[in-house]
Design a protein around this motif. Structure first.
Motif, short mmCIF file in Angstrom:
data_model
loop_
_atom_site.label_atom_id
_atom_site.label_comp_id
_atom_site.label_asym_id
_atom_site.label_seq_id
_atom_site.Cartn_x
_atom_site.Cartn_y
_atom_site.Cartn_z
N GLY A 204 0.87 -1.25 -0.16
CA GLY A 204 -0.10 0.01 0.02
C GLY A 204 0.91 1.44 -0.08
N LYS A 205 0.19 2.44 -0.10
CA LYS A 205 0.83 3.63 0.01
C LYS A 205 1.64 3.93 1.01
CE LYS A 205 -1.78 7.20 -2.70
NZ LYS A 205 -2.57 8.09 -2.57
N ALA A 206 1.26 3.51 2.29
CA ALA A 206 2.26 3.62 3.60
C ALA A 206 3.35 2.70 3.40
CB ALA A 206 1.38 3.50 4.94
N LYS A 207 3.39 1.47 3.20
CA LYS A 207 4.40 0.45 3.02
C LYS A 207 5.28 1.15 2.08
CE LYS A 207 3.19 -3.59 4.20
NZ LYS A 207 3.75 -3.66 5.46
N LEU A 208 4.82 1.58 0.99
CA LEU A 208 5.68 2.20 -0.11
C LEU A 208 6.52 3.27 0.42
CD1 LEU A 208 6.30 2.22 -3.13
CD2 LEU A 208 4.73 4.04 -3.44
N GLU A 209 5.91 4.29 1.03
CA GLU A 209 6.61 5.37 1.71
C GLU A 209 7.80 5.02 2.57
OE1 GLU A 209 3.49 8.02 3.15
OE2 GLU A 209 3.05 8.52 1.17
N LYS A 210 7.47 4.00 3.37
CA LYS A 210 8.19 3.53 4.51
C LYS A 210 9.65 2.60 4.12
CE LYS A 210 7.95 1.72 9.36
NZ LYS A 210 7.20 1.37 10.23
N TYR A 211 9.29 1.81 3.21
CA TYR A 211 10.27 0.79 2.49
C TYR A 211 10.56 0.71 1.20
CZ TYR A 211 8.65 -1.43 7.02
OH TYR A 211 8.31 -1.57 8.31
N GLY A 212 9.81 1.63 0.27
CA GLY A 212 9.84 1.51 -1.07
C GLY A 212 11.42 1.85 -1.54
N ALA A 213 12.12 2.87 -1.00
CA ALA A 213 13.50 3.13 -1.41
C ALA A 213 14.53 1.90 -1.23
CB ALA A 213 13.83 4.60 -0.68
N ASP A 214 14.37 1.39 0.08
CA ASP A 214 15.12 0.13 0.37
C ASP A 214 14.95 -1.01 -0.74
OD1 ASP A 214 16.13 1.64 2.56
OD2 ASP A 214 15.09 0.61 4.17
N LEU A 215 13.67 -1.16 -1.05
CA LEU A 215 13.15 -2.35 -1.56
C LEU A 215 13.73 -2.07 -3.26
CD1 LEU A 215 9.62 -3.20 -0.52
CD2 LEU A 215 11.68 -4.57 -0.08
N LEU A 216 13.62 -0.86 -3.60
CA LEU A 216 14.09 -0.47 -5.10
C LEU A 216 15.63 -0.67 -5.02
CD1 LEU A 216 11.54 2.28 -6.12
CD2 LEU A 216 11.54 -0.04 -6.98
N ALA A 217 16.00 -0.23 -4.20
CA ALA A 217 17.80 -0.47 -4.27
C ALA A 217 18.09 -2.01 -4.26
CB ALA A 217 18.27 0.31 -2.80
N LEU A 218 17.35 -2.76 -3.34
CA LEU A 218 17.56 -4.16 -3.38
C LEU A 218 17.72 -4.61 -4.76
CD1 LEU A 218 16.49 -6.49 -0.34
CD2 LEU A 218 16.63 -7.40 -2.83
N PHE A 219 16.41 -4.24 -5.22
CA PHE A 219 16.13 -4.92 -6.58
C PHE A 219 17.09 -4.44 -7.71
CE2 PHE A 219 11.58 -4.65 -5.24
CZ PHE A 219 11.43 -6.17 -4.84
N SER A 220 17.63 -3.12 -7.62
CA SER A 220 18.66 -2.71 -8.46
C SER A 220 19.72 -3.58 -8.50
CB SER A 220 18.78 -1.23 -8.51
OG SER A 220 19.54 -1.10 -7.15
N GLU A 221 20.12 -4.06 -7.59
CA GLU A 221 21.51 -4.75 -7.41
C GLU A 221 21.49 -6.07 -8.16
OE1 GLU A 221 22.05 -5.46 -3.02
OE2 GLU A 221 21.79 -3.43 -2.73
#
Length: 503
Positions: free
Chosen positions: A486-503
């Protein structure tokens, strides 16, 4: 184009317009695609231009799904309001594939509105916000209903259609009418705008033909008043005791009424022994489908016993139809899956396939009406004409040239498209899920839970991590499209997850 080629293009992620003559297998291909796409892990929204059409494919109307309801145009205020609805925002962003069936009856302005809202809510300027869009229909069938405009607002003339530029899949195999049957020739001639005296003579020969007394025949009329009158007269003529079955409903009033209008079962059903009926739902176990004809032969207490046209005896239990949005039941109606079927309207017959039909085309009032009625019947031997007028063989003049263009585009695509095999789906699913990434996501979750001092499942459930490992989103919009994010989870963890995927 063959069915397997159309499936290949659909499974490859192409936005397409699936079309072809009645009996070419559009519904079969669509149902196969829905099954295979879900098997491959895609989120599919199944919609149709009308409630009746939606019930045929187990979906909802595009008006309801899109959140537009009865709006005739969209303002900036509407876009802001729709974007602020969490459920609607999530619905658009979790949808990979949007299906719109019976698109011939959808107004072009409606398709433009859906395109506009999808772009805003999905934060993308791509057509329909980047969703794969599957449009299905036969443009020769009944056009959109217009109250004020003289010319129909065809969906294929809309800006959204031009922007989407769907791949054309024009199915050419015939599965409904026996090859060589005169009726198939007449329908083909109508599609080409090439009906001549021989075709008219063949139809006139069916005028006044009477089905045998033991034959179960559906009567098709252009107007509701004719249908209701025929059914009531036949029911009144039966000397047997009548039984009344009342529909039960639940859910919010607006949703309940929407569902009641979309199902073919009547709110109040009166039956007698000898009543001719038609099933209006599918039941694989009892071997009847929407359109199966039969006759009420008895009642077991309050349960009707129906003998189908094929000779099968069926105890007809109540059937429930539900309206679901975002996986939640919004309304439910329960009724016997039957309606009186001495007669039905041509409009309601769209999508059916009948062994025999008695058709009155003497009051045809719009292009395509006669075509829809005639194409319901499997062969000329099953056609019994009560009347016919000049409008009955008319198709909309704007469609002929476009149909020829569609055929040519489809033929060109067919030359370079391989057939689909289901084995490819299994391979794709196995490749899609990344076990190593799933392990890294669990490690990240454990570390994050320890950092925040909370249970790991609060940070992210296993089902969310598995979805992430399968889809590997690379943008915030794609991340939001994952079920469970959801939006809240995206705001909280989105940057971390996208960084993990980009690796």
């Amino acid at each position: 184009m063959r069915q397997a080629q159309a499936l290949r293009l659909m499974m490859d992620g192409e936005s397409i317009f699936l079309t072809g003559a009645p009996g070419a297998g559009k519904t079969y291909v669509l149902n196969e695609f829905i099954r295979l796409a879900k098997k491959a892990g895609k989120h599919v929204a199944v919609t149709a231009s009308t409630g009746i059409a939606a019930t045929h494919i187990g979906g909802t109307t595009i008006h309801s799904w899109s959140g537009l309801g009865i709006l005739d145009y969209v303002t900036e205020h509407d876009l802001v309001r729709l974007n602020a609805r969490p459920v609607l925002y999530k619905r658009y962003n979790t949808t990979d594939v949007l299906i719109i069936d019976e698109v011939s009856m959808l107004h072009g302005r409606r398709l433009d509105m859906v395109n506009m809202v999808a772009k805003r809510l999905r934060q993308s300027d791509k057509p329909f916000g980047g969703m794969q869009v599957i449009l299905v229909g036969d443009l020769f069938q009944l056009p959109p209903v217009e109250r004020e405009r003289r010319d129909p607002d065809f969906a294929h003339l809309s800006d959204a259609w031009a922007e989407l530029d769907p791949v054309i899949c024009y199915l050419t195999e015939q599965h409904r009418v026996a090859a060589g049957d005169v009726l198939l020739d007449i329908l083909g001639a109508m599609r080409r705008g090439d009906t001549h005296e021989l075709h008219e003579t063949a139809l006139r020969e069916r005028l006044g033909k009477q089905p045998s007394d033991d034959m179960v025949v559906t009567r098709l009329y252009a107007h509701n008043i004719d249908v209701d009158g025929v059914n009531q007269r036949h029911l009144d003529a039966l000397q047997a005791e009548s039984r009344t079955f009342q529909m039960t409903t639940s859910g919010a009033a607006a949703k309940r009424e929407q569902l009641m209008k979309s199902v073919l079962a009547p709110e109040k059903l009166v039956l007698k022994r000898g009543a001719e009926v038609m099933f209006v739902a599918n039941n694989v176990a009892k071997k009847f489908v929407n359109g199966t004809r039969g006759t009420v032969i008895d009642f077991d207490d309050t349960t009707p016993i129906v003998v189908t046209a094929g000779g099968r005896e069926v105890r007809v239990e109540p059937h429930s139809w539900t309206l679901e949005e975002d996986g939640r039941k919004k309304a439910e109606v329960t009724q016997l899956p039957l309606r009186l079927a001495w007669a039905i309207t041509i409009h309601k017959s769209q999508g059916m396939s009948l062994d025999a039909a008695e058709i009155d085309l003497s009051r045809s009032f719009t292009p395509g009406m006669g075509y829809v009625a005639l194409s319901r019947v499997r062969s000329m031997e099953g056609l019994y004409l009560c009347g016919i007028n000049q409008m009955a063989l008319a198709l909309h003049p704007l469609i002929f040239a476009y149909d020829a263009e569609l055929r040519e585009l489809s033929e060109q695509m067919a030359l370079k498209t391989a057939d689909f095999t289901e084995a490819a789906v299994k391979d794709e699913v196995e490749v899609a899920f990344d076990e190593a990434l799933f392990g890294r996501l669990k490690q990240w979750r454990t570390a994050q839970a320890a950092k925040e001092g909370m249970p790991a499942y609060i940070v992210a459930h296993d089902t969310l991590l598995k979805e992430l490992a399968a889809r590997r989103p690379q943008t915030q919009q794609a991340l939001l499209g994952v079920k469970g994010m959801g939006k809240a989870k995206l705001e909280k963890y989105g940057a971390d997850l996208l960084a993990l995927f980009s690796e």
